[in-house]
Design an enzyme around this catalytic site. Structure first.
Site, PDB file in Angstrom:
ATOM      1  N   LYS A  72     -15.910  -8.729  17.615  1.00  0.00           N
ATOM      2  CA  LYS A  72     -17.340  -8.507  17.383  1.00  0.00           C
ATOM      3  C   LYS A  72     -17.584  -7.086  16.909  1.00  0.00           C
ATOM      4  O   LYS A  72     -16.977  -6.146  17.412  1.00  0.00           O
ATOM      5  CB  LYS A  72     -18.066  -8.718  18.721  1.00  0.00           C
ATOM      6  N   LYS A  96     -16.534  -0.655  24.117  1.00  0.00           N
ATOM      7  CA  LYS A  96     -17.943  -0.913  24.422  1.00  0.00           C
ATOM      8  C   LYS A  96     -18.110  -2.287  25.088  1.00  0.00           C
ATOM      9  O   LYS A  96     -18.735  -2.416  26.132  1.00  0.00           O
ATOM     10  CB  LYS A  96     -18.683  -0.889  23.080  1.00  0.00           C
ATOM     11  N   LYS A 108     -15.084  -4.168  13.170  1.00  0.00           N
ATOM     12  CA  LYS A 108     -16.137  -3.497  12.398  1.00  0.00           C
ATOM     13  C   LYS A 108     -15.911  -3.753  10.925  1.00  0.00           C
ATOM     14  O   LYS A 108     -14.766  -3.900  10.484  1.00  0.00           O
ATOM     15  CB  LYS A 108     -16.092  -1.996  12.650  1.00  0.00           C
ATOM     16  N   SER A 364     -26.472  -9.228  21.137  1.00  0.00           N
ATOM     17  CA  SER A 364     -25.733 -10.081  20.197  1.00  0.00           C
ATOM     18  C   SER A 364     -24.998 -11.185  20.959  1.00  0.00           C
ATOM     19  O   SER A 364     -24.910 -12.333  20.505  1.00  0.00           O
ATOM     20  CB  SER A 364     -24.686  -9.259  19.433  1.00  0.00           C
TER      21      SER A 364
HETATM   22  N1  GLU Z   1     -23.383  -2.398  15.164  1.00  0.00           N
HETATM   23  C1  GLU Z   1     -23.729  -2.419  16.547  1.00  0.00           C
HETATM   24  C2  GLU Z   1     -22.784  -1.529  17.357  1.00  0.00           C
HETATM   25  O1  GLU Z   1     -22.197  -0.607  16.826  1.00  0.00           O
HETATM   26  C3  GLU Z   1     -23.862  -3.835  17.099  1.00  0.00           C
HETATM   27  C4  GLU Z   1     -22.634  -4.656  17.039  1.00  0.00           C
HETATM   28  C5  GLU Z   1     -22.848  -6.136  17.399  1.00  0.00           C
HETATM   29  O2  GLU Z   1     -23.925  -6.504  17.802  1.00  0.00           O
HETATM   30  O3  GLU Z   1     -21.872  -6.865  17.263  1.00  0.00           O
HETATM   31  O4  GLU Z   1     -22.664  -1.656  18.537  1.00  0.00           O
END
Ligand code: GLU
Length: 473
Positions: A72, A96, A108, A364
């Site tokens: 993710k 995270k 990413k 998400s």
């Molecule tokens: N781009 C966001 C982050 O850096 C959200 C990532 C997501 O929701 O998968 O955490």
């Protein structure tokens, strides 16, 4: 790496990881495996610009870890994108998700484009082509890898992604879960848009409500009355400023790439946003003072500094001049490891990105679950809860002979809507993660900062899975 070498974001992440790994008991092999990016997909494809010229687009998708599936992480549109950056951001996603107990591996995506230089039609072509490249290599899917918005992307791009995916995979029943951050009409969840900013607010509020922490810093408990500086008025910065203001804090400065503005009386982010829309700049906002450089805002006297834009904005060069008492990393990687060392000496509390901005991926996760369950949150229980609450209240009123006010009645009766459940799930997630990290930090006086404590938490959670799989005896 010596100070002379160019900045590597991925190396910074590795440095922070190594600093924390010393406080864990894991086999070096397990730690090596956790740190490594499992798959790096580098893509080049051509698009025809509106003027007929052909341009080759540089794009990436990095899957850092598959210790849980799917992977993710967002997709970034920025002309700063490079492989090193996407690898760093993918790694941060793994840590995270682990910290906030969201059952995903980290990934990413990045496209090296400045979205402001392309027409909407060109951006749509680029996004759709990128998606089909991901489909070709099996780098996207509800059980494989699930992108989301990031810097320079939003609901619109996620809508193009889900539409492209569904047209290439007809009949896949869970296909809406191939991407999150979608518009609600296309399977998005209410509350996702403001989730990162709201998570930043919940995380900092939890810290500000810790009596020992606030007393140790000579600050009053709570967020009310605290002065805030926000760098970046994109989705994350905007909503962070909004929630702080709504809870009684004063946003005294806002910075964007064209400059920064200051007002001791406090700024209203929506008014500044409208001013920027009208004039093309946040500068010359009525009642506020322009600052010479946008980075000047970072060095203002304030209680809480929120960098909410890009990485490496607070580093060895400017960290000695930071006067904030608390830094809340809403962006990914805004402070370098060298800056961390300086903060420890100056007793500035840096609340780290990899959990503080986890609100986005947490919601998400809720969106993805909604897509797999094919039902809106609250749909089944809302009416039942309202009937039950009405009944309980009637019993209490009957037994006591007293009546509650209409306002109280409406509050007690209310059955949860989707957004109520999303907000409360997010609040619980951020509060629990803050307490967990603080407990790790305070349990070992050798752990120098909150970032290291957060990494310890993440490493322990990911390593436990590898160890339990028996891959590393
Ligand atoms: N781009 C966001 C982050 O850096 C959200 C990532 C997501 O929701 O998968 O955490």
């Amino acid at each position: 790496m010596s100070a002379q070498q160019p900045y590597s974001f991925f190396h910074s992440v590795e440095q922070s990881f190594d600093k924390a790994a010393k406080f864990t008991k894991w086999d070096p092999g397990i730690l090596e495996q956790i740190k490594a990016c499992n798959a790096v997909y580098q893509i080049r494809f051509p698009i025809k610009r509106d003027d007929g010229s052909i341009e080759v687009i540089e794009a990436y998708r990095v899957q850092h870890s598959q210790h849980k599936s799917p992977c993710k992480g967002g997709i970034r549109f920025s002309d700063e994108v490079n492989q090193d950056e996407v690898m760093a951001l993918a790694s941060l996603m793994t840590y995270k998700c682990a910290i906030v107990n969201v059952p995903f591996g980290g990934a990413k995506g990045g496209l090296k484009i400045n979205p402001r230089s392309y027409s909407t039609y060109e951006l749509e072509k680029i996004t759709r082509r990128y998606t089909s490249e991901l489909v070709k290599k099996n780098f996207i899917g509800p059980g494989i890898d699930v992108p989301a918005p990031d810097y320079g992307t939003g609901e619109r791009e996620m809508a193009w992604i889900v539409d492209t995916y569904q047209s290439l995979k007809p009949g896949e029943i869970d296909s809406a879960g191939c991407v999150t951050g979608k518009p609600v009409s296309l399977g998005g969840v209410r509350g996702r848009k403001e989730a990162t900013g709201l998570g930043v607010f919940y995380g900092i509020r939890e810290v500000c409500n810790m009596h020992e922490v606030m007393h140790g810093m000579g600050l009053p408990v709570g967020v009310e009355g605290k002065t805030i500086v926000v760098q970046g008025l994109g989705n994350v910065g905007y909503h962070t400023a909004k929630f702080f203001r709504e809870h009684g804090s004063k946003v005294i400065a806002l910075a964007e790439y064209e400059g920064a503005i200051y007002s001791a009386d406090g700024l209203n982010e929506e008014e500044v946003f409208q001013h920027r829309k009208k004039t093309g700049s946040i500068l010359n906002f009525p009642g506020a003072t322009n600052l010479a450089k946008n980075t000047d805002a970072l060095e203002l006297e304030c209680d809480i500094l929120i960098p909410a834009a890009l990485e490496n904005v607070i580093n060895a060069e400017n960290a000695p001049r930071i006067k904030a008492k608390i830094i809340g990393e809403a962006a990914n990687g805004p402070c370098t490891p060298e800056a961390d060392e300086i903060f420890t000496k100056k007793r500035i509390l840096c609340v780290p990105d990899m959990y503080l901005n986890a609100g986005g991926v947490t919601v998400s996760y809720f969106e993805w679950l909604k897509n797999l369950s094919h039902v809106r949150y609250g749909r089944l229980e809302k009416r039942f809860t309202e009937n039950l609450n009405t009944h309980i209240l009637a019993q209490i009123e009957g037994l006591t002979g007293k009546q509650v006010s209409d306002q109280e009645r409406a509050f007690i009766k209310h059955g949860p809507d989707e957004v109520d459940l999303v907000y409360s799930g997010l609040e619980e997630t951020m509060s629990a993660a803050t307490r967990e990290i603080m407990d790790i930090w305070h349990s070992n006086p050798e752990i120098p900062d909150m970032r290291t404590a957060a990494y310890v938490s993440a490493i322990n959670k990911v390593a436990t899975i590898y160890a339990e799989l028996g891959i590393f005896p």
